[in-house]
Scaffold this motif. Sequence first.
Motif, PDB file in Angstrom:
ATOM      1  N   GLY A   8      33.976  41.166  37.030  1.00 39.03           N
ATOM      2  CA  GLY A   8      34.415  41.429  38.392  1.00 39.03           C
ATOM      3  C   GLY A   8      34.150  42.820  38.921  1.00 39.03           C
ATOM      4  N   GLY A   9      33.595  43.699  38.106  1.00 36.27           N
ATOM      5  CA  GLY A   9      33.286  45.028  38.612  1.00 36.27           C
ATOM      6  C   GLY A   9      32.130  44.981  39.597  1.00 36.27           C
ATOM      7  N   GLY A  10      31.856  46.129  40.208  1.00 29.62           N
ATOM      8  CA  GLY A  10      30.755  46.185  41.153  1.00 29.62           C
ATOM      9  C   GLY A  10      30.865  47.370  42.074  1.00 29.62           C
ATOM     10  N   LEU A  11      30.054  47.330  43.117  1.00 28.86           N
ATOM     11  CA  LEU A  11      30.018  48.396  44.109  1.00 28.86           C
ATOM     12  C   LEU A  11      30.699  47.928  45.388  1.00 28.86           C
ATOM     13  CD1 LEU A  11      28.934  51.126  45.169  1.00 28.86           C
ATOM     14  CD2 LEU A  11      26.837  49.907  45.792  1.00 28.86           C
ATOM     15  N   VAL A  12      31.553  48.779  45.923  1.00 26.82           N
ATOM     16  CA  VAL A  12      32.274  48.429  47.143  1.00 26.82           C
ATOM     17  C   VAL A  12      32.439  49.685  47.988  1.00 26.82           C
ATOM     18  CG1 VAL A  12      34.548  48.803  46.093  1.00 26.82           C
ATOM     19  CG2 VAL A  12      34.309  47.197  48.000  1.00 26.82           C
ATOM     20  N   HIS A  13      32.546  49.511  49.277  1.00 21.57           N
ATOM     21  CA  HIS A  13      32.802  50.645  50.167  1.00 21.57           C
ATOM     22  C   HIS A  13      34.273  51.029  50.111  1.00 21.57           C
ATOM     23  CE1 HIS A  13      28.852  50.744  51.881  1.00 21.57           C
ATOM     24  NE2 HIS A  13      28.912  49.466  52.220  1.00 21.57           N
ATOM     25  N   ALA A  14      34.551  52.272  50.419  1.00 19.80           N
ATOM     26  CA  ALA A  14      35.938  52.733  50.484  1.00 19.80           C
ATOM     27  C   ALA A  14      36.732  51.849  51.435  1.00 19.80           C
ATOM     28  CB  ALA A  14      35.983  54.185  50.940  1.00 19.80           C
ATOM     29  N   GLY A  15      37.938  51.502  51.013  1.00 20.69           N
ATOM     30  CA  GLY A  15      38.771  50.602  51.789  1.00 20.69           C
ATOM     31  C   GLY A  15      38.622  49.148  51.398  1.00 20.69           C
ATOM     32  N   GLY A  16      37.618  48.854  50.596  1.00 21.68           N
ATOM     33  CA  GLY A  16      37.371  47.488  50.180  1.00 21.68           C
ATOM     34  C   GLY A  16      38.229  47.078  48.995  1.00 21.68           C
ATOM     35  N   SER A  17      37.972  45.871  48.518  1.00 23.65           N
ATOM     36  CA  SER A  17      38.759  45.286  47.425  1.00 23.65           C
ATOM     37  C   SER A  17      37.848  44.742  46.338  1.00 23.65           C
ATOM     38  CB  SER A  17      39.627  44.141  47.954  1.00 23.65           C
ATOM     39  OG  SER A  17      40.524  44.602  48.948  1.00 23.65           O
ATOM     40  N   LEU A  18      38.373  44.715  45.139  1.00 25.52           N
ATOM     41  CA  LEU A  18      37.701  44.079  44.006  1.00 25.52           C
ATOM     42  C   LEU A  18      38.751  43.412  43.140  1.00 25.52           C
ATOM     43  CD1 LEU A  18      35.054  46.676  42.710  1.00 25.52           C
ATOM     44  CD2 LEU A  18      34.579  44.417  43.686  1.00 25.52           C
ATOM     45  N   ARG A  19      38.309  42.385  42.427  1.00 23.43           N
ATOM     46  CA  ARG A  19      39.186  41.702  41.495  1.00 23.43           C
ATOM     47  C   ARG A  19      38.540  41.727  40.128  1.00 23.43           C
ATOM     48  NH1 ARG A  19      40.926  35.793  43.121  1.00 23.43           N
ATOM     49  NH2 ARG A  19      41.923  37.011  44.758  1.00 23.43           N
ATOM     50  N   LEU A  20      39.252  42.294  39.182  1.00 16.58           N
ATOM     51  CA  LEU A  20      38.783  42.339  37.795  1.00 16.58           C
ATOM     52  C   LEU A  20      39.545  41.302  36.981  1.00 16.58           C
ATOM     53  CD1 LEU A  20      38.724  46.203  37.173  1.00 16.58           C
ATOM     54  CD2 LEU A  20      36.977  44.756  38.228  1.00 16.58           C
ATOM     55  N   SER A  21      38.818  40.590  36.146  1.00 19.00           N
ATOM     56  CA  SER A  21      39.445  39.595  35.284  1.00 19.00           C
ATOM     57  C   SER A  21      39.157  39.896  33.828  1.00 19.00           C
ATOM     58  CB  SER A  21      38.942  38.192  35.626  1.00 19.00           C
ATOM     59  OG  SER A  21      39.391  37.797  36.897  1.00 19.00           O
ATOM     60  N   CYS A  22      40.068  39.474  32.985  1.00 15.14           N
ATOM     61  CA  CYS A  22      39.926  39.667  31.540  1.00 15.14           C
ATOM     62  C   CYS A  22      40.274  38.365  30.842  1.00 15.14           C
ATOM     63  CB  CYS A  22      40.840  40.792  31.080  1.00 15.14           C
ATOM     64  SG  CYS A  22      40.816  41.114  29.308  1.00 15.14           S
ATOM     65  N   ALA A  23      39.387  37.931  29.972  1.00 13.67           N
ATOM     66  CA  ALA A  23      39.617  36.733  29.173  1.00 13.67           C
ATOM     67  C   ALA A  23      39.391  37.086  27.708  1.00 13.67           C
ATOM     68  CB  ALA A  23      38.677  35.612  29.608  1.00 13.67           C
ATOM     69  N   ALA A  24      39.878  36.220  26.828  1.00 12.76           N
ATOM     70  CA  ALA A  24      39.757  36.486  25.398  1.00 12.76           C
ATOM     71  C   ALA A  24      38.875  35.445  24.736  1.00 12.76           C
ATOM     72  CB  ALA A  24      41.133  36.489  24.745  1.00 12.76           C
ATOM     73  N   SER A  25      38.305  35.838  23.597  1.00  7.11           N
ATOM     74  CA  SER A  25      37.461  34.918  22.834  1.00  7.11           C
ATOM     75  C   SER A  25      38.274  33.772  22.261  1.00  7.11           C
ATOM     76  CB  SER A  25      36.767  35.680  21.702  1.00  7.11           C
ATOM     77  OG  SER A  25      37.725  36.334  20.892  1.00  7.11           O
ATOM     78  N   LYS A  26      39.555  34.027  22.013  1.00  9.79           N
ATOM     79  CA  LYS A  26      40.446  32.976  21.556  1.00  9.79           C
ATOM     80  C   LYS A  26      41.611  32.909  22.546  1.00  9.79           C
ATOM     81  CE  LYS A  26      40.307  35.078  17.209  1.00  9.79           C
ATOM     82  NZ  LYS A  26      40.815  35.267  15.840  1.00  9.79           N
ATOM     83  N   ARG A  27      42.259  31.796  22.584  1.00  7.79           N
ATOM     84  CA  ARG A  27      43.356  31.621  23.527  1.00  7.79           C
ATOM     85  C   ARG A  27      44.585  32.350  22.996  1.00  7.79           C
ATOM     86  NH1 ARG A  27      43.977  28.480  27.894  1.00  7.79           N
ATOM     87  NH2 ARG A  27      46.104  28.013  28.541  1.00  7.79           N
ATOM     88  N   THR A  28      44.594  33.680  23.212  1.00  9.26           N
ATOM     89  CA  THR A  28      45.643  34.480  22.603  1.00  9.26           C
ATOM     90  C   THR A  28      46.281  35.506  23.517  1.00  9.26           C
ATOM     91  OG1 THR A  28      43.955  36.021  21.848  1.00  9.26           O
ATOM     92  CG2 THR A  28      44.631  34.308  20.300  1.00  9.26           C
ATOM     93  N   LEU A  29      45.850  35.593  24.769  1.00  9.57           N
ATOM     94  CA  LEU A  29      46.355  36.679  25.602  1.00  9.57           C
ATOM     95  C   LEU A  29      47.862  36.622  25.785  1.00  9.57           C
ATOM     96  CD1 LEU A  29      43.692  37.256  28.376  1.00  9.57           C
ATOM     97  CD2 LEU A  29      43.881  38.245  26.100  1.00  9.57           C
ATOM     98  N   SER A  30      48.454  35.446  25.705  1.00  9.44           N
ATOM     99  CA  SER A  30      49.896  35.332  25.876  1.00  9.44           C
ATOM    100  C   SER A  30      50.656  35.996  24.730  1.00  9.44           C
ATOM    101  CB  SER A  30      50.303  33.869  25.985  1.00  9.44           C
ATOM    102  OG  SER A  30      49.938  33.166  24.814  1.00  9.44           O
ATOM    103  N   THR A  31      49.944  36.289  23.649  1.00 12.12           N
ATOM    104  CA  THR A  31      50.568  36.930  22.494  1.00 12.12           C
ATOM    105  C   THR A  31      50.775  38.421  22.726  1.00 12.12           C
ATOM    106  OG1 THR A  31      49.414  35.342  21.092  1.00 12.12           O
ATOM    107  CG2 THR A  31      50.329  37.274  20.003  1.00 12.12           C
ATOM    108  N   TYR A  32      50.060  38.989  23.685  1.00 13.60           N
ATOM    109  CA  TYR A  32      50.032  40.429  23.857  1.00 13.60           C
ATOM    110  C   TYR A  32      50.483  40.849  25.243  1.00 13.60           C
ATOM    111  CZ  TYR A  32      47.036  40.168  19.748  1.00 13.60           C
ATOM    112  OH  TYR A  32      46.537  39.917  18.492  1.00 13.60           O
ATOM    113  N   ALA A  33      50.987  42.067  25.304  1.00 12.10           N
ATOM    114  CA  ALA A  33      51.064  42.758  26.581  1.00 12.10           C
ATOM    115  C   ALA A  33      49.631  43.140  26.946  1.00 12.10           C
ATOM    116  CB  ALA A  33      51.935  44.003  26.472  1.00 12.10           C
ATOM    117  N   MET A  34      49.292  43.019  28.195  1.00 13.59           N
ATOM    118  CA  MET A  34      47.912  43.265  28.633  1.00 13.59           C
ATOM    119  C   MET A  34      47.876  44.353  29.685  1.00 13.59           C
ATOM    120  SD  MET A  34      46.171  41.168  26.831  1.00 13.59           S
ATOM    121  CE  MET A  34      44.606  41.456  27.643  1.00 13.59           C
ATOM    122  N   GLY A  35      46.762  45.025  29.741  1.00 16.00           N
ATOM    123  CA  GLY A  35      46.678  46.088  30.729  1.00 16.00           C
ATOM    124  C   GLY A  35      45.255  46.500  31.000  1.00 16.00           C
ATOM    125  N   TRP A  36      45.130  47.439  31.926  1.00 13.61           N
ATOM    126  CA  TRP A  36      43.847  48.021  32.291  1.00 13.61           C
ATOM    127  C   TRP A  36      43.960  49.546  32.264  1.00 13.61           C
ATOM    128  CZ3 TRP A  36      39.441  45.190  33.466  1.00 13.61           C
ATOM    129  CH2 TRP A  36      39.629  43.818  33.597  1.00 13.61           C
TER     130      TRP A  36
END
Length: 123
Positions: A8-36
């Motif tokens: 979801g990264g990329g180039l955007v003008h000031a004032g714009g929006s972006l959405r970053l997503s994170c997925a895991a190789s195994k279905r385990t994200l619920s096991t952890y606190a997650m962050g950026w």
Amino acid sequence: QVQLVESGGGLVHAGGSLRLSCAASKRTLSTYAMGWLRQAPGKEREFAAAITRSDVDTKYGDPAKGRFNLSRDSSRDTVTLQMTNLKPEDTDVYYCAAAMDIGRLPMGAVAFWGQGTRVAVSS
């Protein structure tokens, strides 16, 4: 070992929006606190946002407050950082991170890191 994959990264003008997503190789994200966290070459790593395993609580770094929103989709096992009103100073490589508890994420004391996705905001 859990592999985190950002998108979801990329180039955007000031004032714009972006959405970053994170997925895991195994279905385990619920096991952890997650962050950026984010970092640019020559700069210190900076905490952006984190969410608890149970989605009860979120934390935001000062630059993110009021502009970023972090959420978790348990059905898809993903976490999403919605960034709005982006500024040139938000230009960084953003890293998804997993930790045993939310308190570790602002310190960068994480169990797993993603490879990073680049965000560039032009003025």
